[in-house]
Design an enzyme around this catalytic site. Structure first.
Site, PDB file in Angstrom:
ATOM      1  N   HIS A 151      17.315  29.417 -68.478  1.00 57.13           N
ATOM      2  CA  HIS A 151      16.239  30.298 -68.006  1.00 57.13           C
ATOM      3  C   HIS A 151      15.364  29.519 -67.038  1.00 57.13           C
ATOM      4  O   HIS A 151      14.633  28.614 -67.435  1.00 57.13           O
ATOM      5  CB  HIS A 151      15.414  30.798 -69.200  1.00 57.13           C
ATOM      6  CG  HIS A 151      14.426  31.868 -68.852  1.00 57.13           C
ATOM      7  ND1 HIS A 151      14.187  32.276 -67.557  1.00 57.13           N
ATOM      8  CD2 HIS A 151      13.618  32.643 -69.637  1.00 57.13           C
ATOM      9  CE1 HIS A 151      13.267  33.224 -67.555  1.00 57.13           C
ATOM     10  NE2 HIS A 151      12.915  33.467 -68.809  1.00 57.13           N
ATOM     11  N   CYS A 180       7.911  35.127 -65.246  1.00 54.32           N
ATOM     12  CA  CYS A 180       9.356  35.187 -64.970  1.00 54.32           C
ATOM     13  C   CYS A 180       9.730  36.285 -63.986  1.00 54.32           C
ATOM     14  O   CYS A 180      10.891  36.393 -63.587  1.00 54.32           O
ATOM     15  CB  CYS A 180      10.127  35.373 -66.276  1.00 54.32           C
ATOM     16  SG  CYS A 180       9.704  34.123 -67.492  1.00 54.32           S
ATOM     17  N   HIS A 219      17.687  40.663 -67.425  1.00 61.19           N
ATOM     18  CA  HIS A 219      16.864  39.466 -67.619  1.00 61.19           C
ATOM     19  C   HIS A 219      17.486  38.607 -68.722  1.00 61.19           C
ATOM     20  O   HIS A 219      17.656  37.408 -68.556  1.00 61.19           O
ATOM     21  CB  HIS A 219      15.436  39.883 -67.959  1.00 61.19           C
ATOM     22  CG  HIS A 219      14.439  38.773 -67.912  1.00 61.19           C
ATOM     23  ND1 HIS A 219      14.327  37.918 -66.834  1.00 61.19           N
ATOM     24  CD2 HIS A 219      13.501  38.374 -68.817  1.00 61.19           C
ATOM     25  CE1 HIS A 219      13.357  37.040 -67.082  1.00 61.19           C
ATOM     26  NE2 HIS A 219      12.849  37.288 -68.271  1.00 61.19           N
TER      27      HIS A 219
END
Length: 380
Positions: free
Chosen positions: A313, A145, A279
């Site tokens: 996400h 990520c 995040h």
């Protein structure tokens, strides 16, 4: 040190087919997440789909690269432009399809492999280089990520070290595949109703599709061609936990190191940061660790939000989307909201509705599986 500016942005997300649409919907407090069942063998799940069906990697890449070039006023071919486009899943959907064909066929002919070389992980970046007629450096980062910020950081380094004056950089992700969904479900990481970053009752992450790429240029070149500038990349920090395949290191030591490294390279102190694009995956472990890190490094308080409650996400692309939204925050002097937050678990200044604010410097963070940590500082 050579200054690096962002002169073009291309973005597509579950919130909209363009940067402007996505930003407008984000600020309006809308979400692109809905209940979908793209695969009959899996139960319906909240997902951040761009269209009715899962998107295709090559198409997303072509779209955002074209948009970024148009936005920057550049016209292909761009022979000397570097290309740094990453993805954490790359062509996984194609490989899953091939695996299903092999499984279902008694005698699987070799010819059915087709052009499997076109689905190697780095080919998407190569395709982008072909699209813009670039024959220089091509990189295809993969850092879970943290891929998006890592790609932008690598491109900035190429410009800072004089290897090129221009780069297209970012990340693209089309992760809605049966195996990805089943894998996250088995881990207990998927939400059942929606994404609620930093909320006491958060359920886990919601997978989303998305892509964001940027035109980066030396300040000298941007000035020379009188390009519009979204902002400047001040510095970045890249570390890893060396701890676990999917759990963050509980004390957040290397996440703290990444942010400290970023601030030091940017000649900033924590007090200089006006906004943190977190995040904020809405998983138990990430939000807990990230909140602790922010509280420890920014005791004076700082506005924080995660946009994953709106986009889902997007895994490797999430940091690139975060950088795009951070640059729009700088441009419009508006803090984007953390959608889905009802009851905060942590003592942070979380932005729950878009608000006007004086924003000069922004920090954008990504913390990926395997403990890949990335932070980037941006300025007006």
């Amino acid at each position: 040190m050579v200054k690096v500016c962002v002169t073009g942005i291309g973005l597509v997300s579950a919130l909209g087919g363009s940067l402007e649409d996505s930003w407008r919907n984000l600020i309006a407090g809308k979400s692109g997440i809905g209940l979908h069942q793209p695969f009959p063998e899996l139960t319906p799940l909240p997902l951040g789909l761009i269209g009715e069906q899962p998107s295709e990697l090559t198409m997303l890449t072509q779209m955002v690269v074209t948009s970024a070039l148009q936005d920057s006023g550049l016209i292909a071919p761009l022979a000397d432009c570097a290309v740094v486009i990453g993805s954490s899943r790359s062509y996984q959907a194609s490989w899953e399809m091939l695996a299903r064909q092999m499984y279902n066929a008694k005698n699987f002919p070799v010819s059915s492999f087709g052009n499997w070389l076109d689905t190697l992980p780095h080919i998407n970046a190569i395709a982008a280089a072909r699209q813009i007629g670039a024959s220089g450096i091509v990189l295809a980062p993969m850092a879970a990520c943290a891929t998006g910020i890592w790609s932008i950081a690598q491109a900035a380094m190429l410009i800072q070290t004089g290897q090129c004056q221009q780069a297209i950089a970012g990340a693209v992700e089309a992760p809605i595949t049966p195996l990805t969904l089943a894998g996250f479900q088995q881990m207990g990481a998927l939400a059942k109703t929606g994404a609620y970053p930093f909320d006491l009752h958060r359920e886990g992450l919601v997978l989303g599709e998305g892509a964001a790429v940027f035109v980066l240029e030396s300040a000298e070149l941007a000035k020379q061609r009188q390009a519009k500038v979204y902002g400047e990349i001040l510095g970045f920090g890249l570390t890893n936990d060396a701890y676990h395949s999917n759990s963050p290191e509980p004390e957040g030591k290397s996440a703290i190191a990444a942010i400290k490294q970023c601030l030091e390279r940017s000649s900033l102190t924590p007090a200089d940061i006006d906004y943190i694009h977190a995040h904020g995956t809405a998983t138990q472990l990430n939000d807990q660790m990230e909140s602790m890190v922010i509280q420890r490094l920014f005791p004076q308080g700082v506005a924080v939000s995660s946009t994953k409650g709106s986009t889902g996400h997007t895994l490797g692309a999430s940091g690139a989307l975060g950088v795009a939204f951070s640059l729009m925050a700088l441009k419009h002097q508006i803090l984007p909201p953390c959608l889905g937050l009802q009851q905060p678990e942590f003592d942070l200044d979380i932005v729950t509705a878009a608000r006007l604010s004086k924003i000069r410097q922004v920090l954008c963070c990504s913390f990926g599986f395997g403990g890949q940590n990335a932070a980037i500082a941006l300025a007006r």
